[in-house]
Design an enzyme around this catalytic site. Structure first.
Site, PDB file in Angstrom:
ATOM      1  N   LYS A  13     -73.335 -36.965 -57.848  1.00  0.00           N
ATOM      2  CA  LYS A  13     -73.561 -35.775 -57.000  1.00  0.00           C
ATOM      3  C   LYS A  13     -72.246 -35.038 -56.743  1.00  0.00           C
ATOM      4  O   LYS A  13     -72.165 -33.819 -56.888  1.00  0.00           O
ATOM      5  CB  LYS A  13     -74.176 -36.175 -55.646  1.00  0.00           C
ATOM      6  CG  LYS A  13     -75.507 -36.911 -55.765  1.00  0.00           C
ATOM      7  CD  LYS A  13     -76.087 -37.251 -54.400  1.00  0.00           C
ATOM      8  CE  LYS A  13     -75.228 -38.213 -53.588  1.00  0.00           C
ATOM      9  NZ  LYS A  13     -75.058 -39.547 -54.184  1.00  0.00           N
ATOM     10  N   ARG A  88     -80.092 -36.777 -45.749  1.00  0.00           N
ATOM     11  CA  ARG A  88     -80.134 -38.167 -46.210  1.00  0.00           C
ATOM     12  C   ARG A  88     -81.383 -38.876 -45.723  1.00  0.00           C
ATOM     13  O   ARG A  88     -81.592 -40.043 -46.041  1.00  0.00           O
ATOM     14  CB  ARG A  88     -78.982 -38.919 -45.585  1.00  0.00           C
ATOM     15  CG  ARG A  88     -77.664 -39.095 -46.283  1.00  0.00           C
ATOM     16  CD  ARG A  88     -77.721 -39.585 -47.656  1.00  0.00           C
ATOM     17  NE  ARG A  88     -76.686 -40.541 -47.923  1.00  0.00           N
ATOM     18  CZ  ARG A  88     -75.444 -40.255 -48.296  1.00  0.00           C
ATOM     19  NH1 ARG A  88     -75.056 -39.022 -48.448  1.00  0.00           N
ATOM     20  NH2 ARG A  88     -74.606 -41.218 -48.539  1.00  0.00           N
ATOM     21  N   ARG A 127     -64.992 -46.360 -60.061  1.00  0.00           N
ATOM     22  CA  ARG A 127     -64.577 -45.081 -59.469  1.00  0.00           C
ATOM     23  C   ARG A 127     -63.211 -45.218 -58.794  1.00  0.00           C
ATOM     24  O   ARG A 127     -62.928 -46.198 -58.118  1.00  0.00           O
ATOM     25  CB  ARG A 127     -65.598 -44.612 -58.432  1.00  0.00           C
ATOM     26  CG  ARG A 127     -65.079 -43.395 -57.651  1.00  0.00           C
ATOM     27  CD  ARG A 127     -66.148 -42.660 -56.924  1.00  0.00           C
ATOM     28  NE  ARG A 127     -66.854 -43.479 -55.960  1.00  0.00           N
ATOM     29  CZ  ARG A 127     -67.905 -43.038 -55.265  1.00  0.00           C
ATOM     30  NH1 ARG A 127     -68.365 -41.820 -55.475  1.00  0.00           N
ATOM     31  NH2 ARG A 127     -68.514 -43.831 -54.415  1.00  0.00           N
ATOM     32  N   ARG A 160     -62.583 -46.761 -52.999  1.00  0.00           N
ATOM     33  CA  ARG A 160     -63.194 -46.617 -51.676  1.00  0.00           C
ATOM     34  C   ARG A 160     -63.650 -47.967 -51.142  1.00  0.00           C
ATOM     35  O   ARG A 160     -64.181 -48.783 -51.883  1.00  0.00           O
ATOM     36  CB  ARG A 160     -64.403 -45.667 -51.772  1.00  0.00           C
ATOM     37  CG  ARG A 160     -64.057 -44.238 -51.489  1.00  0.00           C
ATOM     38  CD  ARG A 160     -65.162 -43.275 -51.863  1.00  0.00           C
ATOM     39  NE  ARG A 160     -66.472 -43.565 -51.300  1.00  0.00           N
ATOM     40  CZ  ARG A 160     -67.537 -42.773 -51.444  1.00  0.00           C
ATOM     41  NH1 ARG A 160     -67.432 -41.634 -52.121  1.00  0.00           N
ATOM     42  NH2 ARG A 160     -68.699 -43.096 -50.923  1.00  0.00           N
ATOM     43  N   ARG A 171     -75.882 -49.887 -49.736  1.00  0.00           N
ATOM     44  CA  ARG A 171     -76.081 -48.431 -49.819  1.00  0.00           C
ATOM     45  C   ARG A 171     -77.307 -48.103 -50.657  1.00  0.00           C
ATOM     46  O   ARG A 171     -78.039 -47.145 -50.381  1.00  0.00           O
ATOM     47  CB  ARG A 171     -74.825 -47.769 -50.401  1.00  0.00           C
ATOM     48  CG  ARG A 171     -73.675 -47.715 -49.384  1.00  0.00           C
ATOM     49  CD  ARG A 171     -72.344 -47.478 -50.053  1.00  0.00           C
ATOM     50  NE  ARG A 171     -72.262 -46.215 -50.746  1.00  0.00           N
ATOM     51  CZ  ARG A 171     -71.419 -45.975 -51.749  1.00  0.00           C
ATOM     52  NH1 ARG A 171     -70.603 -46.923 -52.177  1.00  0.00           N
ATOM     53  NH2 ARG A 171     -71.389 -44.794 -52.309  1.00  0.00           N
TER      54      ARG A 171
HETATM   55  P1  AP5 Z   1     -69.615 -39.429 -58.022  1.00  0.00           P
HETATM   56  O1  AP5 Z   1     -69.745 -38.022 -58.468  1.00  0.00           O
HETATM   57  O2  AP5 Z   1     -68.468 -39.791 -57.131  1.00  0.00           O
HETATM   58  O3  AP5 Z   1     -71.002 -39.944 -57.398  1.00  0.00           O
HETATM   59  P2  AP5 Z   1     -71.746 -39.567 -56.060  1.00  0.00           P
HETATM   60  O4  AP5 Z   1     -73.208 -39.427 -56.365  1.00  0.00           O
HETATM   61  O5  AP5 Z   1     -71.085 -38.416 -55.373  1.00  0.00           O
HETATM   62  O6  AP5 Z   1     -71.535 -40.928 -55.268  1.00  0.00           O
HETATM   63  P3  AP5 Z   1     -71.130 -41.258 -53.787  1.00  0.00           P
HETATM   64  O7  AP5 Z   1     -70.939 -42.757 -53.758  1.00  0.00           O
HETATM   65  O8  AP5 Z   1     -69.994 -40.432 -53.289  1.00  0.00           O
HETATM   66  O9  AP5 Z   1     -72.417 -40.886 -53.028  1.00  0.00           O
HETATM   67  P4  AP5 Z   1     -72.900 -41.472 -51.742  1.00  0.00           P
HETATM   68  O10 AP5 Z   1     -74.080 -40.624 -51.517  1.00  0.00           O
HETATM   69  O11 AP5 Z   1     -73.149 -42.930 -51.690  1.00  0.00           O
HETATM   70  O12 AP5 Z   1     -71.623 -41.300 -50.763  1.00  0.00           O
HETATM   71  P5  AP5 Z   1     -71.209 -40.174 -49.740  1.00  0.00           P
HETATM   72  O13 AP5 Z   1     -69.779 -39.876 -49.972  1.00  0.00           O
HETATM   73  O14 AP5 Z   1     -72.185 -39.044 -49.710  1.00  0.00           O
HETATM   74  O15 AP5 Z   1     -69.580 -40.350 -59.342  1.00  0.00           O
HETATM   75  C1  AP5 Z   1     -69.418 -41.765 -59.262  1.00  0.00           C
HETATM   76  C2  AP5 Z   1     -68.454 -42.243 -60.389  1.00  0.00           C
HETATM   77  O16 AP5 Z   1     -69.082 -42.032 -61.654  1.00  0.00           O
HETATM   78  C3  AP5 Z   1     -67.113 -41.484 -60.451  1.00  0.00           C
HETATM   79  O17 AP5 Z   1     -66.089 -42.388 -60.804  1.00  0.00           O
HETATM   80  C4  AP5 Z   1     -67.320 -40.440 -61.561  1.00  0.00           C
HETATM   81  O18 AP5 Z   1     -66.108 -40.134 -62.222  1.00  0.00           O
HETATM   82  C5  AP5 Z   1     -68.292 -41.154 -62.482  1.00  0.00           C
HETATM   83  N1  AP5 Z   1     -69.247 -40.256 -63.142  1.00  0.00           N
HETATM   84  C6  AP5 Z   1     -69.866 -39.161 -62.596  1.00  0.00           C
HETATM   85  N2  AP5 Z   1     -70.708 -38.607 -63.511  1.00  0.00           N
HETATM   86  C7  AP5 Z   1     -70.607 -39.376 -64.639  1.00  0.00           C
HETATM   87  C8  AP5 Z   1     -71.220 -39.321 -65.943  1.00  0.00           C
HETATM   88  N3  AP5 Z   1     -72.114 -38.368 -66.262  1.00  0.00           N
HETATM   89  N4  AP5 Z   1     -70.873 -40.270 -66.836  1.00  0.00           N
HETATM   90  C9  AP5 Z   1     -69.981 -41.243 -66.522  1.00  0.00           C
HETATM   91  N5  AP5 Z   1     -69.367 -41.337 -65.321  1.00  0.00           N
HETATM   92  C10 AP5 Z   1     -69.687 -40.427 -64.398  1.00  0.00           C
HETATM   93  O19 AP5 Z   1     -71.403 -40.948 -48.341  1.00  0.00           O
HETATM   94  C11 AP5 Z   1     -70.566 -42.015 -47.964  1.00  0.00           C
HETATM   95  C12 AP5 Z   1     -70.958 -42.492 -46.555  1.00  0.00           C
HETATM   96  O20 AP5 Z   1     -70.802 -41.418 -45.614  1.00  0.00           O
HETATM   97  C13 AP5 Z   1     -72.428 -42.928 -46.392  1.00  0.00           C
HETATM   98  O21 AP5 Z   1     -72.636 -44.268 -46.796  1.00  0.00           O
HETATM   99  C14 AP5 Z   1     -72.628 -42.702 -44.893  1.00  0.00           C
HETATM  100  O22 AP5 Z   1     -72.060 -43.747 -44.134  1.00  0.00           O
HETATM  101  C15 AP5 Z   1     -71.836 -41.426 -44.641  1.00  0.00           C
HETATM  102  N6  AP5 Z   1     -72.667 -40.216 -44.805  1.00  0.00           N
HETATM  103  C16 AP5 Z   1     -72.497 -39.221 -45.733  1.00  0.00           C
HETATM  104  N7  AP5 Z   1     -73.449 -38.284 -45.599  1.00  0.00           N
HETATM  105  C17 AP5 Z   1     -74.253 -38.688 -44.571  1.00  0.00           C
HETATM  106  C18 AP5 Z   1     -75.432 -38.159 -43.970  1.00  0.00           C
HETATM  107  N8  AP5 Z   1     -75.999 -37.006 -44.419  1.00  0.00           N
HETATM  108  N9  AP5 Z   1     -75.989 -38.850 -42.944  1.00  0.00           N
HETATM  109  C19 AP5 Z   1     -75.447 -39.981 -42.482  1.00  0.00           C
HETATM  110  N10 AP5 Z   1     -74.347 -40.562 -43.024  1.00  0.00           N
HETATM  111  C20 AP5 Z   1     -73.754 -39.922 -44.056  1.00  0.00           C
END
Ligand code: AP5
Ligand code: ZN
Length: 216
Positions: A13, A88, A127, A160, A171
């Site tokens: 994402k 979420r 990552r 991370r 998660r």
């Molecule tokens: P990446 O693009 O980083 O993936 P992502 O989907 O953004 O993953 P996240 O882990 O950041 O999502 P998340 O939803 O768990 O965490 P968030 O930060 O929102 O890609 C992943 C890896 O793969 C990278 O190394 C990339 O290079 C690689 N990659 C990408 N595309 C690829 C491809 N096509 N081929 C190969 N490799 C590829 O949330 C973190 C925390 O914040 C949550 O757990 C929660 O505690 C809090 N939080 C955030 N939002 C909320 C909310 N709305 N409500 C409550 N708590 C929240």
């Protein structure tokens, strides 16, 4: 365009939001990035969020919703935005509809990124994130030219806290229980588009652009 990206942790994402937002000239609004910036800045919001994030739980809705309401009211989001990581759960989706109603706007599309769990674990375990500029790389799929050094800004790359395997598994459970119901919520609203998010980053971007253009 006002759009949301939905998908499990590691689906790509953040990676896709960065590219699509820049091509569409709209801001990327990532709740995870905003929380992480507040944690590293030691703000009150960061202190409230940190323990939830380290465990892989959702930060409480009151905190998250207020933060998003403020962010979407800012000048640069008036012409459109791409939300990454929000909503979420269904309560957050209902709040988002209310926020947009109040601004006289509505969502154009919700793009779901689908990836299987084996690939998710590979993506998250490799990552590396930049401390300075939020750039995200991968030790195998997008290796930095110099180990642990960000290709974009030369900052330090780190793993991370919530990318440790046991936190990743939690998660994923949280995703299935709380976030996946959004897929049928937005399908009912008639704005859901789904793509396979496997293959190269460029291939996924091409699919995402076609899906957003054609609504399918
Ligand atoms: P990446 O693009 O980083 O993936 P992502 O989907 O953004 O993953 P996240 O882990 O950041 O999502 P998340 O939803 O768990 O965490 P968030 O930060 O929102 O890609 C992943 C890896 O793969 C990278 O190394 C990339 O290079 C690689 N990659 C990408 N595309 C690829 C491809 N096509 N081929 C190969 N490799 C590829 O949330 C973190 C925390 O914040 C949550 O757990 C929660 O505690 C809090 N939080 C955030 N939002 C909320 C909310 N709305 N409500 C409550 N708590 C929240
Ligand atoms: Zn960097």
């Amino acid at each position: 365009m006002r759009a949301v990206l939905v998908g499990p942790p590691g689906a790509g994402k953040g990676t896709q939001a960065q590219i699509l937002a820049s091509e569409l000239s709209i801001p990327k609004v990532s709740t995870g990035d905003i929380f992480r910036a507040n944690v590293s800045g030691g703000t009150e919001l960061g202190k409230q969020a940190k323990a939830y994030m380290d465990r892989g739980d959702l930060v409480p809705d009151e905190v998250t919703n207020a933060m998003v309401r403020d962010r979407l009211a800012q000048e640069d989001a008036q012409g459109g935005f791409l939300l990454d990581g929000f909503p979420r759960n269904v309560a957050q989706a209902e709040t988002l509809n209310k926020i947009l109603d109040d601004l006289g706007e509505r969502l154009d599309a919700v793009l779901e990124l689908k990836v299987d769990e084996e690939e998710i674990v590979k993506r998250l375990s490799g990552r590396r994130s930049c401390r300075a500029c939020n750039n995200v790389q991968h030790v195998v799929y997008d290796p930095p030219a110099t180990e642990d050094v960000c290709d974009v800004c030369g900052g330090e790359l780190f793993q991370r806290e919530d990318d440790r395997e046991e936190v990743v598994r939690h998660r994923l459970d949280v995703y299935h229980e709380q976030t996946e119901p959004l897929v049928s919520f937005y399908a009912n609203e008639g704005i859901l588009v789904t793509i396979e998010a496997t293959g190269s980053v460029d291939e996924v971007t091409a699919r995402a652009k076609a899906a957003l253009r054609n609504g399918s």
